[in-house]
Design a protein around this motif. Structure first.
Motif, short mmCIF file in Angstrom:
data_model
loop_
_atom_site.label_atom_id
_atom_site.label_comp_id
_atom_site.label_asym_id
_atom_site.label_seq_id
_atom_site.Cartn_x
_atom_site.Cartn_y
_atom_site.Cartn_z
N ARG A 198 -7.48 1.01 -6.46
CA ARG A 198 -7.09 0.98 -7.86
C ARG A 198 -5.93 -0.01 -7.99
NH1 ARG A 198 -7.43 7.50 -9.18
NH2 ARG A 198 -9.65 7.64 -8.69
N THR A 199 -5.96 -0.77 -9.06
CA THR A 199 -4.98 -1.84 -9.25
C THR A 199 -3.79 -1.37 -10.07
OG1 THR A 199 -6.72 -3.50 -9.11
CG2 THR A 199 -4.63 -4.19 -10.07
N TYR A 200 -2.62 -1.53 -9.48
CA TYR A 200 -1.35 -1.23 -10.15
C TYR A 200 -0.75 -2.55 -10.60
CZ TYR A 200 3.57 -0.05 -10.72
OH TYR A 200 4.84 0.10 -11.22
N TYR A 204 3.82 -8.54 -11.17
CA TYR A 204 2.97 -8.51 -9.97
C TYR A 204 1.92 -7.43 -10.12
CZ TYR A 204 5.31 -4.25 -8.35
OH TYR A 204 5.78 -2.96 -8.23
N ARG A 205 0.96 -7.49 -9.19
CA ARG A 205 -0.06 -6.44 -9.10
C ARG A 205 -0.33 -6.16 -7.63
NH1 ARG A 205 -2.98 -11.02 -9.79
NH2 ARG A 205 -4.84 -11.25 -8.51
N CYS A 206 -0.89 -5.01 -7.36
CA CYS A 206 -1.32 -4.68 -6.01
C CYS A 206 -2.45 -3.68 -6.09
CB CYS A 206 -0.16 -4.13 -5.17
SG CYS A 206 0.52 -2.57 -5.74
N ARG A 223 1.98 -14.50 -2.75
CA ARG A 223 1.50 -13.24 -2.14
C ARG A 223 2.52 -12.78 -1.13
NH1 ARG A 223 -4.03 -12.25 -2.89
NH2 ARG A 223 -5.00 -13.84 -4.18
N ILE A 224 2.84 -11.49 -1.18
CA ILE A 224 3.83 -10.92 -0.28
C ILE A 224 3.18 -9.79 0.50
CG2 ILE A 224 6.04 -9.73 -0.12
CD1 ILE A 224 6.79 -11.18 -2.75
N PRO A 225 3.03 -9.92 1.82
CA PRO A 225 2.42 -8.86 2.63
C PRO A 225 3.26 -7.58 2.59
CG PRO A 225 2.75 -10.88 3.92
CD PRO A 225 3.45 -11.07 2.63
N ILE A 226 2.57 -6.44 2.57
CA ILE A 226 3.28 -5.15 2.56
C ILE A 226 2.90 -4.34 3.80
CG2 ILE A 226 3.60 -2.97 1.32
CD1 ILE A 226 4.96 -5.41 0.01
N ASP A 227 1.73 -3.75 3.84
CA ASP A 227 1.30 -2.95 4.99
C ASP A 227 0.62 -3.86 6.02
OD1 ASP A 227 2.20 -0.64 3.76
OD2 ASP A 227 0.20 -0.06 3.04
N ARG A 228 0.95 -3.63 7.27
CA ARG A 228 0.28 -4.38 8.33
C ARG A 228 -1.17 -3.92 8.44
NH1 ARG A 228 4.26 -3.46 13.15
NH2 ARG A 228 5.47 -2.26 11.70
N PRO A 229 -2.08 -4.81 8.79
CA PRO A 229 -3.48 -4.40 8.97
C PRO A 229 -3.59 -3.34 10.06
CG PRO A 229 -3.27 -6.79 8.99
CD PRO A 229 -1.88 -6.24 9.02
N VAL A 230 -4.54 -2.44 9.88
CA VAL A 230 -4.76 -1.37 10.88
C VAL A 230 -5.69 -1.84 11.95
CG1 VAL A 230 -4.19 0.56 9.46
CG2 VAL A 230 -6.50 -0.32 9.41
N CYS A 261 0.21 15.85 -3.64
CA CYS A 261 0.60 14.53 -3.15
C CYS A 261 1.60 14.67 -2.00
CB CYS A 261 1.21 13.71 -4.28
SG CYS A 261 0.13 13.50 -5.69
N PRO A 262 1.14 15.11 -0.83
CA PRO A 262 2.06 15.32 0.29
C PRO A 262 2.62 14.00 0.85
CG PRO A 262 -0.19 15.62 1.02
CD PRO A 262 -0.24 15.42 -0.47
N CYS A 263 3.79 14.10 1.42
CA CYS A 263 4.41 12.94 2.06
C CYS A 263 3.63 12.57 3.33
CB CYS A 263 5.86 13.24 2.43
SG CYS A 263 6.92 13.39 0.98
N GLY A 264 3.73 11.33 3.70
CA GLY A 264 3.07 10.83 4.90
C GLY A 264 2.94 9.33 4.83
N HIS A 265 2.27 8.77 5.81
CA HIS A 265 2.02 7.33 5.85
C HIS A 265 0.62 7.10 6.39
CE1 HIS A 265 6.14 6.21 4.91
NE2 HIS A 265 6.49 7.24 5.66
N GLY A 266 -0.16 6.30 5.69
CA GLY A 266 -1.48 5.94 6.18
C GLY A 266 -2.63 6.40 5.31
N SER A 267 -2.42 7.35 4.39
CA SER A 267 -3.52 7.79 3.54
C SER A 267 -3.78 6.83 2.39
CB SER A 267 -3.23 9.18 2.97
OG SER A 267 -3.20 10.13 4.01
N PHE A 268 -2.75 6.07 2.02
CA PHE A 268 -2.87 5.07 0.96
C PHE A 268 -2.23 3.79 1.45
CE2 PHE A 268 -3.51 9.02 -1.09
CZ PHE A 268 -4.47 8.75 -2.06
N ARG A 269 -2.95 2.67 1.30
CA ARG A 269 -2.46 1.39 1.82
C ARG A 269 -2.33 0.37 0.70
NH1 ARG A 269 -1.73 0.37 6.59
NH2 ARG A 269 -2.34 -1.80 6.54
N VAL A 270 -1.34 -0.49 0.87
CA VAL A 270 -1.13 -1.63 -0.02
C VAL A 270 -1.01 -2.85 0.88
CG1 VAL A 270 0.43 -2.71 -1.69
CG2 VAL A 270 0.03 -0.23 -1.78
N ALA A 271 -2.01 -3.71 0.84
CA ALA A 271 -2.01 -4.87 1.73
C ALA A 271 -0.97 -5.90 1.31
CB ALA A 271 -3.38 -5.52 1.76
#
Length: 93
Positions: free
Chosen positions: A17-19, A4-6, A86-93, A67-77
């Motif tokens: 950036r693509t992983y 897979y890629r994301c 395709r498998i959804p990961i993060d909900r749209p903001v 690289c501090p912990c948290g949620h929202g600074s980096f998103r994976v759709a």
């Protein structure tokens, strides 16, 4: 095994950036939604490594500051499997 890629998106800059991985199993979506890769610290580390910007000799203390912990600074759709699913990961903001 299916790969897979994301795209990991820096929400401050919009840069993506693509992983890619050749390993996908039924636990992979959990890791990106609720596991270690749901946290900004791991997403940023991966994002930096994709551009060879992560210091190789980084100490734990330096990593925590970089690289501090948290949620929202980096998103994976979504995860895009190599078979086209395709498998959804993060909900749209």
């Amino acid at each position: 095994m299916v790969g897979y890629r994301c795209e990991i998106v820096n929400t401050a800059t919009g840069e993506a950036r693509t992983y890619e991985s050749d390993r996908f199993d039924e636990s992979t979506p959990f890791w990106w939604r609720d596991g270690n890769y749901a946290c900004d610290c791991n997403r940023k580390t991966t994002w930096l490594r994709l551009a060879d910007e992560y210091p190789e000799d980084c100490t734990d203390e330096e990593d925590e500051a970089l690289c501090p912990c948290g949620h929202g600074s980096f998103r994976v759709a979504e995860l895009v499997l190599m078979d086209g699913r395709r498998i959804p990961i993060d909900r749209p903001v």
